[in-house]
Design a protein around this motif. Structure first.
Motif, short mmCIF file in Angstrom:
data_model
loop_
_atom_site.label_atom_id
_atom_site.label_comp_id
_atom_site.label_asym_id
_atom_site.label_seq_id
_atom_site.Cartn_x
_atom_site.Cartn_y
_atom_site.Cartn_z
N GLY A 1 0.71 -1.09 -0.20
CA GLY A 1 -0.08 -0.01 -0.13
C GLY A 1 0.82 1.29 0.13
O GLY A 1 1.93 1.37 0.20
N ALA A 2 0.19 2.21 -0.36
CA ALA A 2 0.62 3.66 -0.17
C ALA A 2 -0.40 4.61 0.18
O ALA A 2 -1.53 4.65 -0.69
N LEU A 3 -0.47 5.24 1.36
CA LEU A 3 -1.55 5.95 1.56
C LEU A 3 -1.53 7.48 1.14
O LEU A 3 -2.47 7.88 0.45
N ASN A 4 -0.61 8.32 1.42
CA ASN A 4 -0.26 9.59 1.26
C ASN A 4 0.87 9.93 0.45
O ASN A 4 1.20 11.19 0.32
N VAL A 5 1.31 8.83 -0.27
CA VAL A 5 2.30 9.26 -1.04
C VAL A 5 2.23 8.55 -2.54
O VAL A 5 1.32 7.47 -2.62
N ASN B 1 -10.67 -1.14 -9.83
CA ASN B 1 -10.61 -0.84 -11.17
C ASN B 1 -10.61 0.61 -11.69
O ASN B 1 -10.18 1.28 -10.85
N GLY B 2 -10.46 0.75 -12.93
CA GLY B 2 -10.08 1.84 -13.40
C GLY B 2 -8.40 2.40 -13.34
O GLY B 2 -7.80 1.67 -13.20
N MET B 3 -8.31 3.67 -13.44
CA MET B 3 -6.97 4.20 -13.58
C MET B 3 -6.13 4.17 -12.28
O MET B 3 -4.88 4.12 -12.33
N SER B 4 -6.79 4.07 -11.22
CA SER B 4 -6.46 3.85 -9.84
C SER B 4 -6.46 2.59 -9.31
O SER B 4 -6.15 2.33 -7.97
N GLN B 5 -6.62 1.49 -10.03
CA GLN B 5 -6.84 0.39 -9.36
C GLN B 5 -5.49 -0.21 -8.73
O GLN B 5 -4.46 0.28 -9.21
N GLY B 6 -5.61 -0.73 -7.59
CA GLY B 6 -4.26 -1.09 -6.81
C GLY B 6 -4.03 0.04 -5.83
O GLY B 6 -3.36 -0.04 -5.01
N ARG B 7 -4.81 1.32 -5.82
CA ARG B 7 -4.47 2.18 -4.82
C ARG B 7 -5.21 1.92 -3.51
O ARG B 7 -6.14 1.17 -3.33
N THR B 8 -4.55 2.10 -2.36
CA THR B 8 -5.26 1.83 -1.12
C THR B 8 -5.30 3.48 -0.64
O THR B 8 -4.50 4.18 -0.23
N LYS B 9 -6.54 3.85 -0.75
CA LYS B 9 -7.08 5.13 -0.44
C LYS B 9 -7.54 5.46 0.76
O LYS B 9 -8.13 4.65 1.37
N VAL B 10 -7.10 6.57 1.23
CA VAL B 10 -7.66 7.25 2.74
C VAL B 10 -9.05 7.68 2.35
O VAL B 10 -9.23 8.49 1.53
N VAL B 11 -10.04 7.26 3.13
CA VAL B 11 -11.15 7.46 2.88
C VAL B 11 -12.29 7.58 4.38
O VAL B 11 -12.17 6.50 4.92
N ALA B 12 -12.70 8.89 4.54
CA ALA B 12 -13.25 8.79 5.81
C ALA B 12 -14.57 7.65 5.96
O ALA B 12 -15.15 7.53 5.04
N GLY B 13 -14.54 6.76 6.87
CA GLY B 13 -15.76 6.01 7.14
C GLY B 13 -15.01 4.57 6.12
O GLY B 13 -15.85 3.56 6.41
N GLY B 14 -14.08 4.44 5.82
CA GLY B 14 -13.47 3.08 5.46
C GLY B 14 -12.84 2.43 6.17
O GLY B 14 -12.98 2.39 7.47
N ARG B 15 -12.53 0.91 5.81
CA ARG B 15 -12.00 0.22 6.64
C ARG B 15 -10.81 0.45 7.36
O ARG B 15 -9.73 1.20 6.96
N LYS B 16 -10.80 0.13 8.87
CA LYS B 16 -9.63 0.85 9.77
C LYS B 16 -8.50 -0.14 9.70
O LYS B 16 -8.81 -1.63 9.39
#
Ligand code: CA
Length: 307
Positions: free
Chosen positions: A155-159, A270-285
């Motif tokens: 993963g890559a969160l904020n980089v 899916n899409g151009m960001s497939q494989g991204r570990t995205k920081v999202v409020a309310g997401g999986r801790k």
């Protein structure tokens, strides 16, 4: 005191052998087996090299299993070919035979079996994609209760991610390789309740492989494991190389070197960001390793490999 039960799942990159070599030095760990995922390697030489490392370090009772899972986006062959090189290093070929057993069943089935038979919950130390765990959970949902936690290099969160854009025009540069290989499986594991502690690129970017470190290994090369570790690192020193899998694995040895931070995340599949570990409020801790005492880490691996 009873030992910490660990099952390792690695994907055969140079870094993965080094992580294996570090894990084997941890006296408080009982390693139940190693599963090799066919991701950052060609799997036959990767399995062979892993078994030879276990032989060399005196752990030829630990079983090694070859996983037959498949990813979506293959690793570049230039990374994968290192598995052939490591398998042919002279120090791993002093004997004509390999004593460490190769498990007959596929690695993902072996994972289910080991977890079911374990007398206590097991830590999964994962330095490759999460595909085996996703397949194992689908096949045998009961094993979720036997997984204490997953410690994962991924993963890559904020980089930015580490996918070369000129090789992978379908990716926008946000994904880390272990997620990108099979983001669908990462998303499957995200649906579980298992505690996940991640060593992401946010941290590993700060812990490079340096010439100084390799040279220090050279100065203690009378120890076979330092010699092997230095040879492996010398192979990759021309690349922009970081302590990825080794930094993640050192967490099991010295969690007090690290500070964790909780994030809410989702896996883009899916899409151009497939494989991204995205920081999202309310997401999986999840917990990410946020900071590490670098000097303590470098000194630790040098000390552990002095054998
Ligand atoms: Ca790896």
């Amino acid at each position: 005191m009873s030992k910490q039960l660990v099952l390792m799942d690695h994907d055969g990159g140079v870094d993965d052998y080094l992580a294996t070599m570090l894990l084997l030095t941890m006296d408080h760990v009982e390693l139940l087996g190693i599963v090799v995922t066919p991701a950052d390697c060609y799997v036959q030489p990767a399995v062979s090299a892993t078994r030879k490392i276990l032989d060399l370090m005196g752990f030829s009772h630990i079983p090694v299993a070859e996983s037959t899972v498949r990813g979506i986006n293959p690793f570049p062959y230039l990374y994968r070919r290192d598995s052939f090189i490591v398998d042919h290093l002279p120090i791993l070929n002093q004997s004509e035979t390999i004593n460490t057993p190769l498990v007959a069943e596929p690695g993902q089935d072996f994972m289910v079996k080991v977890l079911r038979e374990a007398i206590a919950p097991v830590t999964l130390m994962v330095t490759g994609p999460l595909t085996n765990i996703a397949v194992a959970l689908d096949q045998a949902p009961d094993i979720e209760a036997k997984i204490q936690k997953i410690v994962w290099m991924g993963g890559a969160l904020n980089v930015p991610g580490n996918i070369e854009k000129n090789w992978e025009p379908g990716q926008d540069g946000s994904a880390e390789w272990n997620v990108y290989w099979d983001a669908v499986s990462a998303a499957r594991v995200w649906k579980s309740q298992i505690e996940i502690i991640m060593c992401t690129l946010d941290l590993t970017n700060n812990v490079p492989l340096t010439s100084e470190l390799v040279q220090k290994m050279g100065r203690q090369r009378n120890y076979p494991i330092s010699d092997l570790a230095g040879q492996c690192y010398a192979l990759v020193i021309p690349q922009d190389y970081y302590c990825w899998d080794v930094l993640a694995t050192a967490y099991l040895g010295h969690p007090e070197f690290y500070q964790l931070r909780e994030w809410e995340t989702e896996i883009i599949t899916n899409g151009m960001s497939q494989g991204r570990t995205k920081v999202v409020a309310g997401g999986r801790k999840i917990y990410a390793m946020d900071r590490v005492d670098k000097e303590a880490f470098y000194n630790y691996i040098l000390q552990q490999w002095a054998r």
